[in-house]
Design an enzyme around this catalytic site. Structure first.
Site, PDB file in Angstrom:
ATOM      1  N   SER A 106     -20.938  23.233 -10.047  1.00  0.00           N
ATOM      2  CA  SER A 106     -22.050  22.936  -9.143  1.00  0.00           C
ATOM      3  C   SER A 106     -22.494  21.484  -9.293  1.00  0.00           C
ATOM      4  O   SER A 106     -23.147  20.939  -8.420  1.00  0.00           O
ATOM      5  CB  SER A 106     -23.214  23.877  -9.418  1.00  0.00           C
ATOM      6  OG  SER A 106     -23.594  23.753 -10.772  1.00  0.00           O
TER       7      SER A 106
ATOM      8  N   PHE B  47     -20.544  15.290 -11.541  1.00  0.00           N
ATOM      9  CA  PHE B  47     -20.589  13.895 -11.983  1.00  0.00           C
ATOM     10  C   PHE B  47     -20.670  13.907 -13.511  1.00  0.00           C
ATOM     11  O   PHE B  47     -21.657  13.481 -14.101  1.00  0.00           O
ATOM     12  CB  PHE B  47     -21.819  13.233 -11.338  1.00  0.00           C
ATOM     13  CG  PHE B  47     -21.886  11.733 -11.479  1.00  0.00           C
ATOM     14  CD1 PHE B  47     -20.919  11.001 -12.134  1.00  0.00           C
ATOM     15  CD2 PHE B  47     -22.960  11.048 -10.907  1.00  0.00           C
ATOM     16  CE1 PHE B  47     -21.000   9.625 -12.248  1.00  0.00           C
ATOM     17  CE2 PHE B  47     -23.051   9.669 -11.008  1.00  0.00           C
ATOM     18  CZ  PHE B  47     -22.077   8.963 -11.688  1.00  0.00           C
TER      19      PHE B  47
ATOM     20  N   CYS C  89     -27.387  29.841  -2.306  1.00  0.00           N
ATOM     21  CA  CYS C  89     -27.706  28.949  -3.411  1.00  0.00           C
ATOM     22  C   CYS C  89     -29.203  28.776  -3.602  1.00  0.00           C
ATOM     23  O   CYS C  89     -29.929  28.528  -2.640  1.00  0.00           O
ATOM     24  CB  CYS C  89     -27.064  27.600  -3.092  1.00  0.00           C
ATOM     25  SG  CYS C  89     -27.417  26.374  -4.301  1.00  0.00           S
TER      26      CYS C  89
ATOM     27  N   ASP D  36     -18.803  20.855   1.251  1.00  0.00           N
ATOM     28  CA  ASP D  36     -18.844  22.216   0.699  1.00  0.00           C
ATOM     29  C   ASP D  36     -20.227  22.843   0.875  1.00  0.00           C
ATOM     30  O   ASP D  36     -21.201  22.386   0.285  1.00  0.00           O
ATOM     31  CB  ASP D  36     -18.476  22.140  -0.794  1.00  0.00           C
ATOM     32  CG  ASP D  36     -18.567  23.499  -1.474  1.00  0.00           C
ATOM     33  OD1 ASP D  36     -18.636  24.526  -0.775  1.00  0.00           O
ATOM     34  OD2 ASP D  36     -18.563  23.518  -2.724  1.00  0.00           O
TER      35      ASP D  36
ATOM     36  N   TRP E 237     -22.168  37.322  -2.675  1.00  0.00           N
ATOM     37  CA  TRP E 237     -23.006  36.893  -3.794  1.00  0.00           C
ATOM     38  C   TRP E 237     -22.521  35.541  -4.342  1.00  0.00           C
ATOM     39  O   TRP E 237     -21.343  35.208  -4.281  1.00  0.00           O
ATOM     40  CB  TRP E 237     -23.050  37.936  -4.905  1.00  0.00           C
ATOM     41  CG  TRP E 237     -21.732  38.275  -5.534  1.00  0.00           C
ATOM     42  CD1 TRP E 237     -21.178  37.706  -6.635  1.00  0.00           C
ATOM     43  CD2 TRP E 237     -20.805  39.289  -5.102  1.00  0.00           C
ATOM     44  NE1 TRP E 237     -19.975  38.291  -6.917  1.00  0.00           N
ATOM     45  CE2 TRP E 237     -19.718  39.262  -5.994  1.00  0.00           C
ATOM     46  CE3 TRP E 237     -20.802  40.205  -4.042  1.00  0.00           C
ATOM     47  CZ2 TRP E 237     -18.625  40.112  -5.863  1.00  0.00           C
ATOM     48  CZ3 TRP E 237     -19.710  41.051  -3.907  1.00  0.00           C
ATOM     49  CH2 TRP E 237     -18.650  40.999  -4.813  1.00  0.00           C
TER      50      TRP E 237
ATOM     51  N   ARG F  78     -19.760  29.328 -14.831  1.00  0.00           N
ATOM     52  CA  ARG F  78     -19.094  28.245 -14.122  1.00  0.00           C
ATOM     53  C   ARG F  78     -19.785  26.907 -14.370  1.00  0.00           C
ATOM     54  O   ARG F  78     -19.325  25.879 -13.952  1.00  0.00           O
ATOM     55  CB  ARG F  78     -19.052  28.536 -12.629  1.00  0.00           C
ATOM     56  CG  ARG F  78     -20.346  28.304 -11.896  1.00  0.00           C
ATOM     57  CD  ARG F  78     -20.314  28.961 -10.544  1.00  0.00           C
ATOM     58  NE  ARG F  78     -19.527  28.203  -9.578  1.00  0.00           N
ATOM     59  CZ  ARG F  78     -20.019  27.342  -8.717  1.00  0.00           C
ATOM     60  NH1 ARG F  78     -21.298  27.050  -8.733  1.00  0.00           N
ATOM     61  NH2 ARG F  78     -19.257  26.747  -7.831  1.00  0.00           N
TER      62      ARG F  78
END
Ligand code: IMP
Length: 500
Positions: free
Chosen positions: A263, A266, A319, A358, A406, A418
């Site tokens: 998510s 950087f 999100c 995205d 989900w 993740r």
């Protein structure tokens, strides 16, 4: 002192395209949606090209092998989700690579001792009316019969009647043996006027079903994404923790491209992961990185050697990252800035690093806008979750069909961490929700309508290729009042009329 961006950040719905001149050649039939997937040097062909600019999100509720096949058939690509064991992810990749168009692994199976009610429930759940009867109720058990809607009549039977009493038994079935080609299977289907032909091995185990409709459809897929061995192409998500074992397994399984799924991209973790891949495989394994939302983030990942860079934080439909953590940026603003950075980087180095927008696509026109703003391709979750081919069950809620969807940061998915916390740290809060999305039918039908709209709008903008759209598009911000003007207004809209 902290850095302040002087302008508010914007989302797609705050923009519209202003039509430009279109010549008589600018018609949807002439539009090409081909677009680069992996980086290339000036004057060279991209190492990987998508035939349509759509990829499916790296999510449990979106991208499994079935979605991979369906999307590759239409010219796009799925990234199989990485929030699962290495073995099961690699198995999904292999299934796409070994998929033989027209040979379908049966996903509606039942045992002979189950009942008509079980048949009805299964049909409701999978939406398929052809059910294989196997000794153990699995897709590869011993084939004992087939049930289709022609085998039962609910009004004349009791729902507790066992399947064995009304199925078409194996002895009455026409079937084919392992090794039969699609052409041979279809000849049998046509000669015998069948709808379905089971293919079995020597021991009568079910291998595949061949449906009458699939052969015809296979011939109608001019955009299919195929590798040099004519196998479907597929991508796979990876993470920055177990890459040393996951990457080799996915490469071995035949993944055509990888993408680091995070998510917030950087980070040095992403560079370390790319370094590992470059050391082990050089440039032969393609890997995208992300997500970032500004120039600095893009430049970091481009210099780290990413084959493409994914853009977007907090815009996904499921999100809640922005609410939970207060990080993110309006998707349109992020994309516009990163696209500019990509062009400047290309100008300076001669290397074109494609970017992927995205999340946050709500209407089909958002796809056209994202392309016009500079995206080379778009990743979508909610959009694909609504289709037959997504991995979740179709449910009937108060008379409306829905599918579950989900987030990867939701409790439901997050036993597979993740987020890059660099170790065993556990998240104590969710970044995504568990939800329903309206069921929308088959991927093929929907993607074709969506891309029909994209092509039509491209023509309005005088563009028959994506690079032309990116160069020629005129994009305007709109006021809140003109957004209201853009919908049906000051009329009483009849039921079932309007935007689908
Ligand atoms: P959608 O197309 O708007 O549904 O957005 C899909 C995208 O949301 C994915 O490709 C991810 O980048 C992002 N995403 C997936 N799961 C989560 C989550 O749980 N929290 C935040 N973002 C997520």
């Amino acid at each position: 002192m902290a850095y302040y961006f002087s302008e508010p950040s914007h989302t797609f719905s705050e923009y519209l395209l202003v039509p430009g001149y279109s010549s008589h050649e600018c018609v949807p039939q002439n539009v090409s949606l081909k677009t680069p997937l992996a980086k290339f040097s000036r004057g060279e062909e991209p190492a990987l090209t998508l035939n349509i600019p759509l990829v499916s999100a790296i999510m449990q509720s979106v991208s499994d092998d079935k979605m991979g096949v369906a999307l590759a058939t239409e010219g796009g690509l799925s990234f199989i989700y990485s929030s699962q064991s290495i073995e099961s992810q690699a198995a999904m990749v292999s299934r796409v690579k070994s998929y033989k168009a027209g040979f379908v692994e049966s996903d509606s199976n039942i045992r002979p001792d189950q009942t008509l009610q079980d048949v009805l429930d299964l049909k409701e759940r999978t939406g398929h009316s052809t059910i294989a009867v196997t000794d153990d109720g699995t897709a590869h058990g011993t084939l004992l019969g087939i049930v289709t809607s022609r085998d039962y009549r609910v009004s004349r039977m009791t729902t507790d009647q066992p399947v064995s009493e009304f199925m078409t038994p194996f002895a009455s079935l026409i079937y084919a043996q392992e090794g039969t080609t699609l052409k041979e299977a279809n000849d049998i289907i046509w000669e015998n006027k069948l709808n379905t032909l089971p293919v079995i091995d020597r021991d009568q185990h079910l291998l595949y079903l061949v449906f009458r409709k699939d052969y015809a459809s296979h011939k109608e897929n001019p955009e299919e994404m195929l590798d040099e061995k004519k196998r479907y192409m597929v991508g796979a998500g990876i993470n920055t923790r177990d890459y040393a074992t996951r990457v080799p397994a996915l490469v071995e399984a035949g993944a055509d491209v990888l993408c680091i799924d995070s998510s917030e991209g950087f980070t040095e973790w992403q560079k370390i992961t790319i370094d590992f891949i470059r050391e082990k495989y050089g440039d032969t394994v393609k890997v995208g990185a992300g997500n970032v939302v500004d120039k600095e983030g893009f430049l970091y990942l481009a210099k780290a050697g990413a084959d493409f860079v994914k853009v977007g934080i907090g815009g996904g439909s499921i999100c809640i990252t922005r609410e939970q953590k207060g990080i993110g940026r309006g998707q349109a603003t992020a994309l516009i800035e990163v696209a500019k950075a990509r062009d400047e980087y290309f100008e300076a180095t001669g290397i074109y690093v494609p970017i992927c927008s995205d999340g946050g696509i709500v209407y089909d026109y958002h796809i056209t806008l994202a392309l016009a703003m500079g995206a080379d391709f778009i990743m979508l979750g909610r959009y694909f979750a609504r289709f037959d081919e997504s991995p979740t069950n179709k449910l009937n809620i108060n008379g409306n069909y829905v599918k579950e969807y989900w987030g990867e940061g939701s409790n439901r998915a997050r036993n597979w961490q993740r987020y890059d916390l660099g170790g065993a740290a556990k998240l104590s809060f969710e970044e995504g929700v568990d939800s329903y999305v309206p069921y929308a039918g088959s991927l093929r039908d929907n993607v074709r309508v969506t891309l029909g709209k994209v092509k039509s709008t491209m023509c309005n903008c005088g563009a028959i290729t994506i690079p032309q759209l990116q160069k020629n598009a005129k994009i305007t911000l709109v006021s809140a009042t003109s957004i209201v003007e853009g919908g049906a207004h000051d009329v009483i809209v009849k039921e079932n009329s309007g935007m689908k």
